[in-house]
Design a protein around this motif. Structure first.
Motif, PDB file in Angstrom:
ATOM      1  N   ARG A   1      -3.879   0.874  -2.756  1.00 48.17           N
ATOM      2  CA  ARG A   1      -2.493   0.675  -3.160  1.00 48.17           C
ATOM      3  C   ARG A   1      -2.170  -0.811  -3.426  1.00 48.17           C
ATOM      4  O   ARG A   1      -1.482  -1.310  -4.321  1.00 48.17           O
TER       5      ARG A   1
ATOM      6  N   GLU B   1     -13.566   1.017  -0.939  1.00 45.78           N
ATOM      7  CA  GLU B   1     -14.579   1.612  -0.295  1.00 45.78           C
ATOM      8  C   GLU B   1     -15.600   0.937   0.466  1.00 45.78           C
ATOM      9  O   GLU B   1     -16.521   1.498   1.325  1.00 45.78           O
TER      10      GLU B   1
ATOM     11  N   PHE C   1       0.544   4.818   5.715  1.00 47.75           N
ATOM     12  CA  PHE C   1      -0.753   5.384   5.474  1.00 47.75           C
ATOM     13  C   PHE C   1      -1.150   5.677   7.065  1.00 47.75           C
ATOM     14  O   PHE C   1      -1.212   4.927   7.724  1.00 47.75           O
ATOM     15  N   PRO C   2      -1.862   6.948   7.190  1.00 49.25           N
ATOM     16  CA  PRO C   2      -2.615   7.256   8.360  1.00 49.25           C
ATOM     17  C   PRO C   2      -3.790   6.035   8.384  1.00 49.25           C
ATOM     18  O   PRO C   2      -4.420   5.609   7.317  1.00 49.25           O
TER      19      PRO C   2
ATOM     20  N   LEU D   1      -0.289   0.940   8.076  1.00 46.63           N
ATOM     21  CA  LEU D   1      -1.109   1.871   8.643  1.00 46.63           C
ATOM     22  C   LEU D   1      -0.702   2.398  10.123  1.00 46.63           C
ATOM     23  O   LEU D   1      -0.247   1.406  10.931  1.00 46.63           O
TER      24      LEU D   1
ATOM     25  N   THR E   1       4.918   2.051   1.749  1.00 44.69           N
ATOM     26  CA  THR E   1       4.029   3.249   2.088  1.00 44.69           C
ATOM     27  C   THR E   1       3.552   2.915   3.732  1.00 44.69           C
ATOM     28  O   THR E   1       3.122   1.868   3.938  1.00 44.69           O
TER      29      THR E   1
ATOM     30  N   ASP F   1      -6.924   6.527   9.031  1.00 45.56           N
ATOM     31  CA  ASP F   1      -8.238   6.976   8.586  1.00 45.56           C
ATOM     32  C   ASP F   1      -7.904   7.063   6.925  1.00 45.56           C
ATOM     33  O   ASP F   1      -8.712   7.195   6.085  1.00 45.56           O
ATOM     34  N   GLU F   2      -6.699   6.769   6.408  1.00 50.61           N
ATOM     35  CA  GLU F   2      -6.606   6.466   5.110  1.00 50.61           C
ATOM     36  C   GLU F   2      -6.667   4.888   4.389  1.00 50.61           C
ATOM     37  O   GLU F   2      -5.776   4.413   3.693  1.00 50.61           O
TER      38      GLU F   2
ATOM     39  N   ARG G   1      -8.849   3.042   3.173  1.00 53.85           N
ATOM     40  CA  ARG G   1      -9.123   2.648   1.729  1.00 53.85           C
ATOM     41  C   ARG G   1      -8.093   2.927   0.835  1.00 53.85           C
ATOM     42  O   ARG G   1      -8.028   2.080  -0.078  1.00 53.85           O
ATOM     43  N   GLU G   2      -7.338   4.188   0.920  1.00 53.86           N
ATOM     44  CA  GLU G   2      -6.234   4.338   0.232  1.00 53.86           C
ATOM     45  C   GLU G   2      -5.076   3.153   0.358  1.00 53.86           C
ATOM     46  O   GLU G   2      -4.455   2.985  -0.977  1.00 53.86           O
ATOM     47  N   ALA G   3      -5.058   2.897   1.488  1.00 51.92           N
ATOM     48  CA  ALA G   3      -3.918   1.730   1.675  1.00 51.92           C
ATOM     49  C   ALA G   3      -4.171   0.475   0.785  1.00 51.92           C
ATOM     50  O   ALA G   3      -3.531  -0.161   0.257  1.00 51.92           O
TER      51      ALA G   3
END
Length: 328
Positions: free
Chosen positions: A314, A19, A303-304, A326, A301, A306-307, A309-311
Motif C-alpha cells: 500500500r 515480497e 494491518f495485522p 501494523l 490503514t 502478518d500482513e 507485505r500488504e502494508a
C-alpha cells in the motif's frame, strides 16, 4: 527479575519488493542499562522502512534487528538507570529498528508517555513523523507564527503531521498533493492553499499567494529549483528525502540575492542524546497540541503484523493518505 523474551520481528534478508519481507521469531535479551522494553500495541510504517527493504538505507551500528522505527504500547521492563518509566506505563517510542514486532527495545530518552485521550494504537503514528517535523521545520528552519510553510506530499504521514503542527503554531500553510481527495484532506487538516502537483503549477501558485518562508521537501529533483523560486527572502528550504533524486543542477544566484538557506537532516543515526533533546521539546510543545485536539495522527490503514507485505504494497502504491500502521 529480568528475563529473555520471545518476539516476532520483520526482516528483509535480500533487497526487493514487499515480497522480500519475512516474519521471524527471535529471543530478545532483557532491557539493558538505559533501555526500555515495550509490548507493542502498534507500529508505524514509514518511507525509510521501504528504503531499508530495498537495501538503500542500512541500519546504524548497534540498532535492534528488524524493520520499524516507531511504536506505541506498554512498558514491560525498564533497565538499570531508567527513571520515570515503570512497568505498565502507556508510551510511544522512537526506535532505531525492530519496531515491527511484539516487543520493541527503545533507549529511555526516546520514550514518551502516550498523549492523554489518544487511542494507543493510533499513537504509534506519532514518533517518527512528529520528531522529524519538529527537528526540521521548528528546530532547523525556525518556523515562526505568522510565517508561511509549504509542505510537499501534504497527504503523507509527514505531510499531514506538518500541516497540523504548523497551524497549531500559528503559521499559514501551503501544501501539494497528487489528487483531489488528498487535496481535500490537506484542506480539512488546516492547509490554507493546496495545489494538485499533477495538474497545477504549484510554484506559481505559492508565489501568487505571497511565497513561502519555510519549505519542507522530500521530493528533490527538479523541485529544488522550483522551491527556491517561490521561497521568500531569508527563506529556509529543508530537505528530508529525495524521491526524485538527490543529484540536481541548481542556479544558486537567487539563493544568494534573497539570502535563502538550504538545510536538511536525518534522524535515525543521530546520537540518543540528540534524539532525547528532540523528545523533550516535542513533549513540552506538541503533546499539549495533541491533547487539545489540534494535532491528531491521520490513520490510513491498520494491518495485522502478518500482513506486513500488504502494508508495504500500500505504501509503494502511493494511494495511502496519512499513516499506515501494523498491529501485532
Amino acid at each position: 527479575m529480568s528475563q529473555n523474551h520471545t518476539s516476532r520481528i520483520v526482516i528483509a534478508p535480500e533487497p526487493g519488493g514487499p515480497e522480500a519481507l519475512k516474519l521471524v521469531e527471535r529471543t530478545l535479551a532483557p532491557a539493558g542499562p538505559g533501555e526500555v522494553l515495550i509490548k507493542v500495541a502498534a507500529s508505524g510504517v514509514n518511507r525509510p522502512d521501504v528504503f531499508e527493504r530495498q537495501g538503500l538505507y542500512p541500519p546504524p551500528q548497534g540498532a535492534p534487528e528488524g524493520l520499524g522505527l516507531e511504536v506505541s504500547g506498554h512498558v514491560i521492563e525498564a533497565g538499570a538507570g531508567v527513571e520515570g518509566l515503570a512497568e505498565g506505563d502507556a508510551v510511544v517510542a522512537l526506535v532505531a529498528g525492530g519496531g515491527y514486532g511484539d516487543i520493541a527495545r527503545a533507549p529511555a530518552p526516546c520514550v514518551l508517555p502516550a498523549p492523554a485521550g489518544l487511542n494507543i494504537e493510533h499513537a504509534a503514528g506519532l514518533p517518527e513523523t512528529v520528531f522529524t517535523v519538529w527537528s526540521n521545520v521548528f528546530d532547523r528552519a525556525g518556523l515562526k507564527p505568522g510565517e508561511a510553510l509549504l509542505v510537499h506530499g501534504g497527504a503523507s504521514g509527514i505531510g499531514t503531521t506538518a500541516i497540523q503542527m504548523a497551524k497549531a503554531h500559528g503559521a499559514r500553510v501551503f501544501a501539494t498533493a497528487g489528487d483531489a481527495a488528498k487535496c481535500d484532506l490537506c484542506r480539512r487538516l488546516g492547509a490554507d492553499s493546496v495545489f494538485n502537483y499533477k495538474s497545477e503549477d504549484w510554484a506559481a501558485g505559492v508565489k501568487e499567494a505571497g511565497g513561502a518562508d519555510v519549505i519542507l521537501d522530500m521530493v528533490g529533483g527538479d523541485y529544488v529549483q522550483k522551491n527556491l523560486s517561490c521561497l521568500n527572502r531569508d527563506g529556509r528550504l529543508v530537505m528530508i528525502a529525495f524521491l526524485q533524486g538527490s543529484r540536481v543542477e541548481v542556479d544558486l544566484m537567487g539563493l544568494m540575492l534573497k539570502r535563502q538557506t538550504i538545510t536538511g537532516s536525518t534522524l535515525r543515526a543521530r546520537p540518543v542524546e540528540e534524539k532525547g533533546a528532540i523528545a523533550r521539546a516535542v513533549h513540552a510543545t506538541v503533546w499539549p497540541w495533541i491533547e487539545a485536539g489540534k494535532v491528531d495522527p491521520h490513520i490510513d490503514t491498520l494491518f495485522p503484523l502478518d500482513e506486513v507485505r500488504e502494508a508495504h504494497a500500500r505504501m509503494d502504491s502511493g494511494e495511502h493518505a496519512g499513516k499506515i500502521l501494523l498491529r501485532p
